[in-house]
Design an enzyme around this catalytic site. Structure first.
Site, short mmCIF file in Angstrom:
data_model
loop_
_atom_site.label_atom_id
_atom_site.label_comp_id
_atom_site.label_asym_id
_atom_site.label_seq_id
_atom_site.Cartn_x
_atom_site.Cartn_y
_atom_site.Cartn_z
N HIS A 242 -64.85 -0.97 12.26
CA HIS A 242 -65.60 -0.45 11.11
C HIS A 242 -65.46 -1.39 9.92
CE1 HIS A 242 -63.97 3.44 13.05
NE2 HIS A 242 -65.20 3.28 13.49
N HIS B 15 -66.95 2.66 27.99
CA HIS B 15 -65.67 3.37 27.84
C HIS B 15 -64.81 3.37 29.09
CE1 HIS B 15 -67.98 5.00 24.42
NE2 HIS B 15 -66.79 5.10 23.85
N CYS C 32 -70.34 7.71 24.25
CA CYS C 32 -71.55 7.05 23.73
C CYS C 32 -72.58 8.07 23.25
CB CYS C 32 -72.21 6.20 24.79
SG CYS C 32 -71.17 4.92 25.47
N LYS D 287 -48.48 -8.75 19.38
CA LYS D 287 -47.88 -7.54 19.94
C LYS D 287 -47.65 -6.50 18.87
CE LYS D 287 -45.25 -9.59 23.67
NZ LYS D 287 -43.93 -10.18 23.74
N1 MSP Z 1 -72.07 6.65 14.72
C1 MSP Z 1 -72.49 5.53 15.50
C2 MSP Z 1 -73.44 4.67 14.71
C3 MSP Z 1 -74.64 5.38 14.20
S1 MSP Z 1 -75.65 4.36 13.25
C4 MSP Z 1 -77.05 5.20 13.00
C5 MSP Z 1 -71.27 4.70 15.89
N2 MSP Z 1 -70.18 4.87 15.19
S2 MSP Z 1 -68.77 4.14 15.48
O1 MSP Z 1 -67.90 4.60 14.46
O2 MSP Z 1 -68.36 4.38 16.81
O3 MSP Z 1 -68.98 2.61 15.40
C6 MSP Z 1 -69.52 2.02 14.27
C7 MSP Z 1 -69.57 0.52 14.35
O4 MSP Z 1 -68.25 -0.01 14.53
C8 MSP Z 1 -70.42 -0.04 15.47
O5 MSP Z 1 -71.33 -0.98 14.95
C9 MSP Z 1 -69.46 -0.73 16.37
O6 MSP Z 1 -70.02 -1.88 16.92
C10 MSP Z 1 -68.35 -1.10 15.41
N3 MSP Z 1 -67.12 -1.34 16.12
C11 MSP Z 1 -66.25 -0.44 16.65
N4 MSP Z 1 -65.25 -1.13 17.27
C12 MSP Z 1 -65.46 -2.46 17.16
C13 MSP Z 1 -64.73 -3.62 17.48
N5 MSP Z 1 -63.59 -3.59 18.14
N6 MSP Z 1 -65.24 -4.81 17.07
C14 MSP Z 1 -66.36 -4.90 16.30
N7 MSP Z 1 -67.05 -3.83 15.96
C15 MSP Z 1 -66.76 -2.64 16.57
O7 MSP Z 1 -71.38 3.93 16.83
#
Ligand code: MSP
Length: 631
Positions: free
Chosen positions: A23, A148, A131, A300
């Site tokens: 995020h 997942h 998802c 780690k």
């Molecule tokens: N709620 C949906 C998005 C709805 S937009 C209309 C969602 N939320 S999320 O909280 O799961 O993820 C939000 C963002 O965080 C996504 O763009 C996702 O790619 C990003 N990331 C979550 N984990 C990540 C990493 N480890 N690395 C980079 N970004 C990743 O999906």
């Protein structure tokens, strides 16, 4: 001419997890982009928020024993607070549980329903709760969700469907005629890949018998809206679609920033939804890769993405932000480790940028204000001007594609060039000869100019450090890209010497692999000869020594270095009595920035070897006068 209005969104984050590295990356990248566009004088609107409906959140709330709303309130507030602490400059923060959003979702559903775009039907398929979507047979890997790696659930139920399939050809054509619609190109190709398979209609509802935590369908209260259909609409509901002034002004300039895992909803569902609802499409979808936690021994200590995010407190916002933007090639995956972060912090921030800022401001502060620089620019000055102009246009070019890493690499080439310029111009030598005063003034002016350039162009990437640089130069105006020009300055105000912009981290890796900074162990970073040459070692004669009041460790030494007498505070009191030191010759680092230790300004550092707690002062085996250089 480039579009001067810019509306950028991040994904809205699910409130089933606390803010973490993934995020933070999306939000920081969007923030850097928005700050950059504002610096260029553009009208910018930056939206982020939280996605609060759906099974996932209902399940997480049930597990925590609270209502979904209470659960969402708490986590949404945690996101908001994280962004506040990181200095994120969003203009709005939308929650999907807000009335302003729910109304727009219902209005769009009704519009589509009335237009015959939605029908009632039955569907059975494999569903991933992580998802929040069905997977087609082709997408399923070993019977599991490919993202997942968890078991899928077979769900068969009556639902409302959006006639997405009928837009398949239209969307392919749109992608073909607008090659920049999804970038980097690999993701456009990925969407075109999805579209080679028959596109299904999209189930856009969930029966309330199974899920109550959602927005009721306006035409059937036995159903709530599917979470993606609800969430995507945030990008227009936040602007007050359909009549809001912000909507009219900003929507034609909309760009989204997302991670690659949510490409399909943004690259397929959303454009078809918009098209069917008669809403113009967004301008561009910008897709980044995934961070994995990998590499080095220290990593780690970073067991998960939440811990990775917490390193921002340990190393500072600018360092964390710089690392994320510099390390990830936009669109590709990257690996996060504490070790890599510390490596970049030491090499790029403390060494390259920090040293330049402290050397430059030390020199500038020593010589005072320059009213009208005397000397004419030489080819060396000219080269810095040209490089600055080239850097600015390269940064502009890279930022147009969200290529933060390339923009920063370009700025760091400039920093390297300015460091070499100072080494070659050697203003400290020029200062020894009054006849060279005009040249000295010109060099200082170029240096001040280059530093000001950096104080402006670095603002989107390391905002706190950039503000400090501008502050030291007395630059109080709002920074603007159009002022990032080297060659205009003919005078330099009185400059303040800067404290270290970024402290070097000397980190030791303990047996458990946890980092325990700071420690006295040697740094693994190798430095070029040039860097070593900057260190001035000299012989000093101790003329007076006393204990520092209230300190067990520190001695206050008065030393003679050539004709100069100075005070050096040394941490040797536990092993050396003060009196016998008087008359001894020691080796000191003579050109360290002064540091104040327990109220005493120390101008240098005494060198001593250390082994298992024993200290041994460096001494000389032949007598040479104090002030002699140690090379
Ligand atoms: N709620 C949906 C998005 C709805 S937009 C209309 C969602 N939320 S999320 O909280 O799961 O993820 C939000 C963002 O965080 C996504 O763009 C996702 O790619 C990003 N990331 C979550 N984990 C990540 C990493 N480890 N690395 C980079 N970004 C990743 O999906």
């Amino acid at each position: 001419m480039a579009d001067r209005t810019f509306y950028l969104t991040t994904p809205i984050y699910y409130v089933n997890a606390r803010p973490h590295l993934g995020h933070a990356y999306a939000t920081i990248a969007a923030d850097a982009m928005c700050r950059y566009r504002r610096l260029g004088g553009d009208r910018v609107y930056f939206l982020t928020g939280t996605d609060e409906h759906g099974d996932k959140i209902a399940q997480a709330a049930a597990k925590a024993g609270v209502t979904p709303q209470a659960y969402a309130d708490e986590i949404s507030a945690a996101f908001r607070e994280s962004w506040r602490q990181l200095g994120i400059t969003n203009d709005d923060f939308l929650r999907t549980t807000e009335v302003r959003h729910k109304q727009v979702v219902q209005a769009i559903l009704q519009k589509l329903y009335d237009a015959g775009e939605i029908y009632f039907g039955e569907y059975g398929g494999w569903y991933c709760y992580g998802c929040e979507r069905f997977y087609t047979e082709k997408e399923i890997v070993d019977g599991k969700c490919p993202d997942h790696q968890t078991a899928l659930t077979f769900i068969k139920e009556k639902n409302y469907f959006f006639k997405m399939s009928k837009y398949q050809e239209w969307l392919v054509r749109h992608l073909e005629t607008n090659p920049g619609f999804i970038q980097p190109e690999r993701y456009r190709n990925e969407v075109l890949g999805f579209l080679r398979e028959p596109l299904q209609d999209l189930s856009i509802s969930r029966p309330t018998s199974r899920l109550k935590w959602g927005i009721p369908l306006p035409f059937d209260n036995q159903y709530v809206t599917y979470v993606w259909f609800d969430a995507l609409i945030n990008y227009v509901s936040a602007l007050g679609y359909p009549d809001g002034a912000l909507y009219t002004e900003l929507w034609p300039h909309a760009e989204h920033l997302i991670g690659k895992d949510i490409l399909k909803p943004h690259g397929v569902y959303w454009p078809t939804m918009l098209h069917a609802a008669g809403i113009p499409l967004y301008q561009r979808l910008n897709v980044h890769g995934y961070w994995s936690l990998g590499g080095g021994k220290m990593s780690k200590s970073v067991g998960n993405v939440v811990e990775a995010f917490q390193l921002t407190d340990k190393y500072g916002h600018d360092a964390f932000r710089y690392f994320l933007l510099r390390e990830m090639n936009f669109g590709l995956d990257a690996s996060f480790s504490e070790e890599a972060l510390v490596g970049r912090l030491n090499a790029d921030l403390a060494n390259d940028l920090g040293n330049l800022a402290s050397r430059a401001t030390t020199l500038l502060s020593r010589f005072g204000a320059i009213k009208e620089a005397g000397g004419q620019p030489t080819p060396e000055d000219q080269q810095i001007r040209v490089l600055a102009a080239e850097t600015r246009s390269a940064v502009d070019h890279e930022m147009a594609d969200f290529a933060f890493q390339k923009a920063l690499a370009g700025i760091w080439e400039f920093i390297g060039a300015v460091n070499r310029y100072v080494d070659a111009a050697a203003p400290w030598e020029l200062a020894k000869d009054p006849a060279k005063r005009p040249r000295l003034e010109r060099v200082l002016c170029t240096l001040a100019d280059a530093l000001q350039f950096l104080g402006i162009i670095l603002d989107p990437f390391v905002p706190e450090a950039a503000a400090k640089i501008r502050g030291a130069l007395g630059f109080t105006k709002q920074p603007r890209l159009e002022d990032a020009v080297v060659g205009r300055l003919t005078s330099v105000p009185a400059v303040e010497k800067m404290a270290a912009l970024f402290p070097r981290i000397e980190a030791k890796v303990s047996e458990e692999g946890k980092s325990t900074a700071p420690a006295a162990s040697a740094s693994p970073v190798k430095i070029p000869m040039d860097d070593f040459m900057k260190v001035e070692l000299r012989v000093a004669e101790v003329v007076a020594a006393e204990r520092m009041p209230k300190s067990k460790k520190l001695l206050k030494l008065t030393v003679k270095v050539g004709d100069e007498t100075r005070t050096v505070v040394a941490g040797i009191a536990e092993q050396y009595e003060p009196e016998p030191l008087v008359g001894r010759k020691v080796v000191i680092v003579a050109n360290l920035q002064p540091a104040t230790l327990m109220g005493v300004e120390s101008n240098g550092m005494v060198l001593a070897a250390s082994h298992e707690g024993t200290l041994s002062l460096l001494t000389l085996d032949k007598d040479v006068p104090p002030g002699s250089k140690v090379t």
